[in-house]
Design a protein around this motif. Structure first.
Motif, PDB file in Angstrom:
ATOM      1  N   SER A  29       7.196   6.026  10.586  1.00 31.03           N
ATOM      2  CA  SER A  29       7.468   6.042   9.200  1.00 31.03           C
ATOM      3  C   SER A  29       6.412   5.623   8.445  1.00 31.03           C
ATOM      4  O   SER A  29       5.311   5.486   8.728  1.00 31.03           O
ATOM      5  N   LEU A  30       6.330   5.943   7.095  1.00 28.50           N
ATOM      6  CA  LEU A  30       5.262   5.770   6.009  1.00 28.50           C
ATOM      7  C   LEU A  30       5.109   4.384   6.002  1.00 28.50           C
ATOM      8  O   LEU A  30       3.920   3.991   5.855  1.00 28.50           O
ATOM      9  N   ALA A  31       5.857   3.333   6.326  1.00 23.64           N
ATOM     10  CA  ALA A  31       5.438   1.959   6.347  1.00 23.64           C
ATOM     11  C   ALA A  31       4.394   1.481   7.456  1.00 23.64           C
ATOM     12  O   ALA A  31       3.776   0.626   7.508  1.00 23.64           O
ATOM     13  N   ASP A  32       4.448   2.519   8.559  1.00 28.31           N
ATOM     14  CA  ASP A  32       3.658   2.173   9.682  1.00 28.31           C
ATOM     15  C   ASP A  32       2.321   2.467   9.482  1.00 28.31           C
ATOM     16  O   ASP A  32       1.426   2.101  10.083  1.00 28.31           O
ATOM     17  N   SER A  34      -1.385   2.352   7.337  1.00 22.40           N
ATOM     18  CA  SER A  34      -2.212   1.452   6.514  1.00 22.40           C
ATOM     19  C   SER A  34      -2.942   2.416   5.751  1.00 22.40           C
ATOM     20  O   SER A  34      -4.012   2.875   6.314  1.00 22.40           O
ATOM     21  N   THR A  37      -4.774   1.330  -1.224  1.00 24.65           N
ATOM     22  CA  THR A  37      -3.949   1.130  -2.238  1.00 24.65           C
ATOM     23  C   THR A  37      -4.866   0.972  -3.580  1.00 24.65           C
ATOM     24  O   THR A  37      -5.936   0.607  -3.586  1.00 24.65           O
ATOM     25  N   THR A  66       7.482  12.869   4.359  1.00 26.30           N
ATOM     26  CA  THR A  66       7.530  13.314   5.935  1.00 26.30           C
ATOM     27  C   THR A  66       8.536  14.624   5.714  1.00 26.30           C
ATOM     28  O   THR A  66       9.518  14.511   5.035  1.00 26.30           O
TER      29      THR A  66
END
Length: 75
Positions: A29-32, A34, A37, A66
């Protein structure tokens, strides 16, 4: 001769039955990921020349969405 064929078939059946089962994993997912920012109050580095920066501060970074693949390949 038939004994060798029987032993071969038996060993193939045993190796197929005892092979490890693959673990089911969740799709990334997008949280995986890095990604760099941009934060308010963070220092901005001034770099002269070519150097590798491990923790950059980026203002914009593409379209992070996604979309599932619905088309099947092949004929």
């Amino acid at each position: 001769m038939w004994v060798y064929v029987f032993v071969l078939i038996l060993s193939i059946a045993i190796s197929i039955a005892m092979r490890p089962k693959p673990q089911s994993t969740k799709p990334p997912s997008l949280a995986d990921f890095s990604v760099p920012t941009a934060e308010e109050g963070r220092e901005v580095m001034v770099i002269f020349g070519e150097v590798w920066v491990d923790d950059p501060n980026v203002l914009a970074y593409g379209d992070l969405r996604t979309t599932p693949i619905k088309a099947s390949g092949g004929k």
